[in-house]
Write a protein that holds these residues in place. Structure first.
Motif, short mmCIF file in Angstrom:
data_model
loop_
_atom_site.label_atom_id
_atom_site.label_comp_id
_atom_site.label_asym_id
_atom_site.label_seq_id
_atom_site.Cartn_x
_atom_site.Cartn_y
_atom_site.Cartn_z
N ILE A 69 1.69 33.28 5.07
CA ILE A 69 0.83 34.03 5.98
C ILE A 69 1.48 35.39 6.20
CG2 ILE A 69 -0.19 34.13 8.31
CD1 ILE A 69 -1.15 31.53 7.30
N ASN A 78 2.12 43.86 4.52
CA ASN A 78 1.21 42.73 4.24
C ASN A 78 0.67 42.82 2.81
OD1 ASN A 78 1.61 41.86 6.85
ND2 ASN A 78 -0.33 42.61 7.66
N ALA A 82 1.14 40.20 -0.33
CA ALA A 82 -0.01 39.68 -1.08
C ALA A 82 0.20 39.87 -2.58
CB ALA A 82 -1.29 40.38 -0.63
N ASN A 93 -2.50 34.27 2.90
CA ASN A 93 -3.48 34.68 3.90
C ASN A 93 -2.97 35.97 4.53
OD1 ASN A 93 -3.77 34.57 7.16
ND2 ASN A 93 -5.67 33.94 6.20
N LEU A 94 -3.83 36.98 4.57
CA LEU A 94 -3.47 38.24 5.23
C LEU A 94 -4.20 38.31 6.57
CD1 LEU A 94 -3.29 38.86 2.02
CD2 LEU A 94 -3.14 41.21 2.78
N SER A 101 -7.57 37.66 1.05
CA SER A 101 -6.87 36.40 1.29
C SER A 101 -7.38 35.29 0.37
CB SER A 101 -7.10 35.94 2.74
OG SER A 101 -6.59 36.89 3.65
#
Ligand SMILES: C[C@@]1(CC(=O)O)C2=NC(=C\c3[nH]c(c(CCC(=O)O)c3CC(=O)O)Cc3[nH]c(c(CC(=O)O)c3CCC(=O)O)/C=C3\N/C(=C\2)[C@@H](CCC(=O)O)[C@]3(C)CC(=O)O)/[C@H]1CCC(=O)O
Ligand SMILES: NC(=O)c1ccc[n+]([C@@H]2O[C@H](COP(=O)([O-])OP(=O)(O)OC[C@H]3O[C@@H](n4cnc5c(N)ncnc54)[C@H](O)[C@@H]3O)[C@@H](O)[C@H]2O)c1
Length: 198
Positions: A69, A78, A82, A93-94, A101
């Protein structure tokens, strides 16, 4: 529903969002690592359940994760998380980008093994939380025991009722019995060797 019991989850970020995701995921996974440059004080209360790493994000720290996450306050960090996850086939999951995501965290609650989740596919998390609160009132704590007895009866039927049609009929009818009737039914089935139709 993923079985996360033997998997590692990493959460990057130590703010309100990371805390909320950690609380939810602890219900499903005992191996959670949280990596952040700063942690809200309330993370200390979970320090025996979570591995807290007080460091800036680097790829090495998430390399053995099954699922990650990304919940830092930096879009750039973020995004970097990813990219690493995508390159290394790790589910991600962003918190700030549902479209990028692999999955979306729903609003959910548990009553023992009964899990109820609501998602708006990212359109309105507030609405998902409101609908969850409404459903929560309809399914109280008594459902934990109820579902346990249903599970016991199903196990007995799978072993002792070889007639598929009959088994399916009984399983479909059971859910309309009251908790007391259900407990009686479990005792009946426990005490007979083969379950046959009338
Ligand atoms: C369900 C829940 C589960 C959880 O977090 O554990 C959850 N958000 C919750 C609450 C909540 N989140 C936000 C508010 C403020 C009001 C509002 O915006 O409505 C509230 C309400 C509150 O706090 O009460 C703001 C927000 N959320 C996202 C963004 C970014 C964006 O959309 O781009 C922003 C804007 C950030 C900003 O402003 O910068 C994104 C996501 N939030 C999701 C889940 C996923 C979609 C789920 C779905 O639609 O079903 C998704 C896509 C990604 C993900 O996190 O997986 C949890 C309820 C827990 C519960 O009480 O049960
Ligand atoms: N998904 C949701 O439900 C939801 C709700 C609100 C906000 N958001 C989004 O989630 C993100 C986090 O929100 P928040 O309220 O928890 O923010 P926050 O500012 O309280 O927390 C961010 C955390 O990220 C950490 N951090 C920043 N850079 C880092 C780095 N390089 N390495 C490690 N840790 C780092 C900070 O130390 C801090 O603990 C924001 O992007 C916000 O837009 C999502």
């Amino acid at each position: 529903m993923l079985n996360l019991k033997n998997k590692r989850i990493s959460i990057v970020g130590g703010g309100e969002v990371a805390y909320r995701k950690a609380l939810t995921l602890l219900e499903y996974c005992p191996d959670i690592r949280v990596i952040s440059t700063f942690f809200l004080d309330k993370f200390n209360e979970l320090s025996d359940k979570l591995e807290l790493i007080n460091e800036p994000y680097r790829d090495e720290l998430i390399k053995d994760s099954f699922l990650v996450i990304a919940a830092t306050s930096s879009k750039e960090v973020n995004g970097k998380i990813a990219q690493y996850c995508r390159d290394n086939k790790i589910l991600v999951n962003l918190a700030d980008n549902p479209d990028a995501s692999d999955f979306i965290v729903p609003s959910s609650f548990k009553r023992g093994d009964l899990v109820i989740s609501v998602s708006t596919s990212g359109k309105s998390p507030s609405l998902a939380a409101k609908i969850k609160r409404e459903i929560e009132k309809q399914y109280g704590d008594e459902y934990a025991k109820y579902i346990e007895v249903l599970g016991d009866i199903r196990d007995i039927l799978l072993k002792r009722c070889p007639d598929n049609k009959l088994r399916s009929k009984i399983l479909k009818e059971l859910i309309y019995l009251s908790p007391d009737e259900l407990i009686k039914r479990r005792a009946e089935y426990e005490n007979c060797s083969w379950i046959k139709g009338e």
